[in-house]
Structures are given as structure tokens and as C-alpha cells.
Write a protein that holds these residues in place. Structure first.
Motif, PDB file in Angstrom:
ATOM      1  N   ARG A  24      31.132 -39.565  -9.998  1.00 34.89           N
ATOM      2  CA  ARG A  24      31.095 -38.940 -11.313  1.00 34.89           C
ATOM      3  C   ARG A  24      32.505 -38.548 -11.735  1.00 34.89           C
ATOM      4  N   VAL A  25      32.743 -38.558 -13.033  1.00 29.66           N
ATOM      5  CA  VAL A  25      34.051 -38.144 -13.539  1.00 29.66           C
ATOM      6  C   VAL A  25      34.360 -36.722 -13.105  1.00 29.66           C
ATOM      7  N   GLN A  26      33.351 -35.859 -13.109  1.00 27.09           N
ATOM      8  CA  GLN A  26      33.585 -34.467 -12.728  1.00 27.09           C
ATOM      9  C   GLN A  26      33.993 -34.334 -11.266  1.00 27.09           C
ATOM     10  N   THR A  27      33.643 -35.321 -10.430  1.00 24.57           N
ATOM     11  CA  THR A  27      34.105 -35.307  -9.040  1.00 24.57           C
ATOM     12  C   THR A  27      35.621 -35.458  -8.987  1.00 24.57           C
ATOM     13  N   LEU A  28      36.166 -36.367  -9.807  1.00 24.43           N
ATOM     14  CA  LEU A  28      37.615 -36.512  -9.865  1.00 24.43           C
ATOM     15  C   LEU A  28      38.261 -35.223 -10.367  1.00 24.43           C
ATOM     16  N   CYS A  29      37.631 -34.580 -11.362  1.00 26.69           N
ATOM     17  CA  CYS A  29      38.173 -33.314 -11.875  1.00 26.69           C
ATOM     18  C   CYS A  29      38.175 -32.246 -10.787  1.00 26.69           C
ATOM     19  N   ASP A  30      37.092 -32.173 -10.010  1.00 24.15           N
ATOM     20  CA  ASP A  30      37.031 -31.212  -8.910  1.00 24.15           C
ATOM     21  C   ASP A  30      38.140 -31.480  -7.891  1.00 24.15           C
ATOM     22  N   VAL A  58      43.701 -19.712 -15.562  1.00 33.39           N
ATOM     23  CA  VAL A  58      42.572 -20.219 -16.348  1.00 33.39           C
ATOM     24  C   VAL A  58      43.011 -21.517 -17.014  1.00 33.39           C
ATOM     25  N   LEU A  59      42.185 -22.537 -16.885  1.00 32.19           N
ATOM     26  CA  LEU A  59      42.494 -23.827 -17.510  1.00 32.19           C
ATOM     27  C   LEU A  59      42.269 -23.736 -19.011  1.00 32.19           C
ATOM     28  N   ALA A  60      43.311 -24.059 -19.779  1.00 36.36           N
ATOM     29  CA  ALA A  60      43.219 -24.013 -21.235  1.00 36.36           C
ATOM     30  C   ALA A  60      42.884 -25.372 -21.833  1.00 36.36           C
ATOM     31  N   ARG A  61      43.375 -26.423 -21.191  1.00 42.32           N
ATOM     32  CA  ARG A  61      43.204 -27.743 -21.782  1.00 42.32           C
ATOM     33  C   ARG A  61      43.439 -28.801 -20.719  1.00 42.32           C
ATOM     34  N   MET A  62      42.698 -29.908 -20.828  1.00 45.03           N
ATOM     35  CA  MET A  62      42.887 -31.002 -19.887  1.00 45.03           C
ATOM     36  C   MET A  62      42.558 -32.322 -20.569  1.00 45.03           C
ATOM     37  N   ARG A  63      43.342 -33.349 -20.240  1.00 41.27           N
ATOM     38  CA  ARG A  63      43.037 -34.703 -20.709  1.00 41.27           C
ATOM     39  C   ARG A  63      43.080 -35.641 -19.514  1.00 41.27           C
ATOM     40  N   ALA A 161      23.549 -21.120 -18.305  1.00 45.99           N
ATOM     41  CA  ALA A 161      24.481 -21.014 -17.186  1.00 45.99           C
ATOM     42  C   ALA A 161      23.799 -20.397 -15.975  1.00 45.99           C
ATOM     43  N   ARG A 162      23.873 -21.103 -14.849  1.00 46.32           N
ATOM     44  CA  ARG A 162      23.296 -20.628 -13.594  1.00 46.32           C
ATOM     45  C   ARG A 162      24.347 -19.883 -12.792  1.00 46.32           C
ATOM     46  N   LEU A 163      23.888 -19.126 -11.824  1.00 50.41           N
ATOM     47  CA  LEU A 163      24.822 -18.440 -10.944  1.00 50.41           C
ATOM     48  C   LEU A 163      25.704 -19.451 -10.212  1.00 50.41           C
ATOM     49  N   ALA A 164      25.135 -20.617  -9.889  1.00 53.09           N
ATOM     50  CA  ALA A 164      25.894 -21.660  -9.199  1.00 53.09           C
ATOM     51  C   ALA A 164      27.004 -22.247 -10.073  1.00 53.09           C
ATOM     52  N   ASP A 165      26.982 -22.002 -11.383  1.00 53.33           N
ATOM     53  CA  ASP A 165      28.009 -22.509 -12.288  1.00 53.33           C
ATOM     54  C   ASP A 165      29.217 -21.578 -12.373  1.00 53.33           C
ATOM     55  N   VAL A 166      29.088 -20.371 -11.836  1.00 52.41           N
ATOM     56  CA  VAL A 166      30.111 -19.331 -11.990  1.00 52.41           C
ATOM     57  C   VAL A 166      31.108 -19.394 -10.835  1.00 52.41           C
ATOM     58  N   ASN A 173      32.624 -22.212 -14.465  1.00 47.17           N
ATOM     59  CA  ASN A 173      33.728 -23.074 -14.061  1.00 47.17           C
ATOM     60  C   ASN A 173      33.951 -24.183 -15.079  1.00 47.17           C
ATOM     61  N   ASN A 174      35.213 -24.524 -15.301  1.00 54.37           N
ATOM     62  CA  ASN A 174      35.536 -25.505 -16.342  1.00 54.37           C
ATOM     63  C   ASN A 174      34.931 -26.883 -16.080  1.00 54.37           C
ATOM     64  N   VAL A 175      34.807 -27.278 -14.812  1.00 56.43           N
ATOM     65  CA  VAL A 175      34.230 -28.593 -14.524  1.00 56.43           C
ATOM     66  C   VAL A 175      32.739 -28.613 -14.848  1.00 56.43           C
ATOM     67  N   ARG A 176      32.067 -27.470 -14.727  1.00 54.64           N
ATOM     68  CA  ARG A 176      30.671 -27.430 -15.121  1.00 54.64           C
ATOM     69  C   ARG A 176      30.543 -27.658 -16.634  1.00 54.64           C
ATOM     70  N   CYS A 177      31.508 -27.165 -17.409  1.00 54.84           N
ATOM     71  CA  CYS A 177      31.501 -27.423 -18.854  1.00 54.84           C
ATOM     72  C   CYS A 177      31.676 -28.916 -19.131  1.00 54.84           C
ATOM     73  N   VAL A 178      32.509 -29.576 -18.342  1.00 59.04           N
ATOM     74  CA  VAL A 178      32.668 -31.024 -18.481  1.00 59.04           C
ATOM     75  C   VAL A 178      31.333 -31.720 -18.223  1.00 59.04           C
ATOM     76  N   GLU A 179      30.593 -31.267 -17.224  1.00 60.80           N
ATOM     77  CA  GLU A 179      29.275 -31.839 -16.941  1.00 60.80           C
ATOM     78  C   GLU A 179      28.360 -31.723 -18.153  1.00 60.80           C
ATOM     79  N   TRP A 180      28.345 -30.564 -18.785  1.00 66.51           N
ATOM     80  CA  TRP A 180      27.484 -30.369 -19.953  1.00 66.51           C
ATOM     81  C   TRP A 180      27.887 -31.303 -21.091  1.00 66.51           C
ATOM     82  N   ILE A 181      29.176 -31.467 -21.297  1.00 65.92           N
ATOM     83  CA  ILE A 181      29.652 -32.361 -22.353  1.00 65.92           C
ATOM     84  C   ILE A 181      29.190 -33.789 -22.092  1.00 65.92           C
ATOM     85  N   LEU A 182      29.387 -34.277 -20.873  1.00 61.28           N
ATOM     86  CA  LEU A 182      29.022 -35.657 -20.563  1.00 61.28           C
ATOM     87  C   LEU A 182      27.514 -35.869 -20.615  1.00 61.28           C
TER      88      LEU A 182
END
Length: 252
Positions: A24-30, A58-63, A161-166, A173-182
Motif C-alpha cells: 500500500r502507498v501508506q506503507t511507504l509513507c510509514d 507535526v507534519l504540515a505537508r507532504m508530496r 477516528a479510532r483509538l488505534a488511529d491516534v 496520525n497523518n498516515v491514517r489520514c492518507v488512508e482515508w483519502i485513498l
């Protein structure tokens, strides 16, 4: 201080694969953020060091620009280095390679320092600003796209948002937000095309139990070989936009 790029190897495991049999793309982000954290610790600017001053990264932006995704059991190398301070943000870049040297992804990230008491962004402390490569190369030319907000008529799914997302900063966590977007991208695009470009801007924090609306707006003037979307994650309780993003997808 002398600063050098940091390289680290990771393995793709079966629990990290998607429906297409690749990571998954989020794996690379992690993995990129894991390497960044390890490098920061070695440079004396770790999470624990910042906590001593009552602040946090805190991550502000990523590409992330993708040329491919690794398969299960493949080993990948993450190279990362600090580029330096740009305004109130600290830039760190990445290159992800296969074992044969093929570049899978290039990425740029911008981080801010936030007060744990006020939750506001502050100036970069001098001991952090000193951590940068001299005449650092960059993994990507960073255009800093201006993105519109996706309106409520474009809501495609919702999350809580679950406790596991915090994470340790007590926000989602920012990567969890990426998961929601995808996950908000139409299934036909997500399964039949490959993600080639992801840009995410984090605008506000989300917390445990927040109900979040994922809005996905198709970009105009698209062909069959490429699709693009504008994304917004919005907290339902107050209408606050938490994340704004864009994605581009290409035919395999």
C-alpha cells in the motif's frame, strides 16, 4: 555539525499488501517517516528531545511521486536527508529504491514545531535549524500547489477516528489520514489504475472519536489514461477542514 543522508532497509510483509498484491502507498509513507524519525534521533532532534522543550514535530505537508510499488517480501531502501528551514517549516526529502536501484518513489515533506500546551505553530528552535545538509540536493521540485476545497456535495464516505488511529501527539496520525483519502477514491479508479502523485496538506488536528467526512472532487478535463481528484477531510461536528489533498492516477 556534520550531517549526512540516512539510508535504511525495510521489508514488505504480507499484511501490508493491497488487493493488487503490492504494498500500500501508506506503507511507504510509514517507512519514510520511520527512517526520518531514526535519522532525527541520531541528529539530536528526536521526538523525545523536542518533548523536553514542550514541543512536538507535526507534519504540515507532504508530496509523493510514485513510479511503482514493491511486491510482498521485497526489500526497499529509504534514503532521507534534511534540506533545511523554509519559513516556519523544516524540509526533509526522500528517495525510495528497490534492491536493484530502481527508484520507486520520490518525496518531499515539510514539518512544523507545535507547542503541546497551546497547539500552535512556533518558530524553529536554533538547534533544529542547524541540522541541514550544506547545498542539499532535493528529491523533487516543490511547486506547492494551491488546491481548492472539495464541497459537501462531493462526500463519498465517512470515518470515525479510532483509538488505534491516534499517535503519541494525541491526534490522528497523518498516515491514517492518507488512508482515508485513498479509500474515498472511486473503486474502479483505485483498483484499475495506479496512484502516480499524491500531495497532502494538513490544516488542523483530528482526535479520537471524531466523525470525519471524506470529500472527493474529480478534476476537469481528464482522459481515460489519467484521472485526478481534489480531496478534503472535514470534521462533521464543526465543519473544520482537517486535510486538503490531490491525487493523480494513471492507467497501468
Amino acid at each position: 555539525m556534520t550531517v549526512a543522508p540516512h539510508t535504511e532497509w525495510f521489508t514488505i510483509y504480507t499484511f501490508q499488501e493491497d488487493e493488487n498484491g503490492t504494498a500500500r502507498v501508506q506503507t511507504l509513507c510509514d517507512y519514510m517517516q520511520e527512517a526520518a524519525g531514526n535519522h532525527a534521533a541520531g541528529l539530536g532532534v528526536s521526538i523525545d528531545r523536542l518533548l523536553e522543550d514542550g514541543v512536538a514535530w507535526v507534519l504540515a505537508r507532504m508530496r509523493v511521486v510514485l513510479e511503482g510499488l514493491p511486491s510482498v517480501h521485497e526489500r526497499i531502501q529509504v534514503e532521507t536527508w534534511p534540506v533545511g528551514v523554509e519559513g516556519l517549516q523544516f524540509r526533509r526529502d526522500f528517495i525510495v529504491r528497490r534492491e536493484d536501484g530502481f527508484v520507486l518513489a520520490r518525496a518531499v515533506s515539510h514539518w512544523v514545531v507545535v507547542s503541546l500546551e497551546t497547539r500552535k505553530v512556533g518558530r524553529m528552535p536554533p538547534f533544529i535549524a542547524a541540522v541541514a545538509l550544506d547545498n542539499a540536493a532535493t528529491a523533487l521540485q516543490d511547486a506547492r500547489s494551491k488546491l481548492p476545497e472539495a464541497g459537501p456535495e462531493h462526500e463519498t464516505c465517512a470515518f470515525r477516528a479510532r483509538l488505534a488511529d491516534v499517535d503519541r501527539n494525541r491526534h490522528v496520525n497523518n498516515v491514517r489520514c492518507v488512508e482515508w483519502i485513498l479509500e474515498s477514491v472511486p473503486e474502479a479508479v483505485r483498483s484499475g489504475m495506479r496512484l502516480s502523485d499524491l500531495e497532502v496538506m494538513f490544516r488542523a488536528e483530528s482526535f479520537w472519536k471524531d466523525a470525519v467526512s471524506a470529500r472527493t472532487m474529480p478534476r476537469e478535463g481528464q482522459g481515460e489514461a489519467e484521472r485526478g481528484f481534489i480531496h478534503s477531510l472535514v470534521r462533521k461536528a464543526d465543519g473544520r477542514e482537517l486535510v486538503r489533498a490531490r491525487t493523480f492516477w494513471r492507467a497501468p
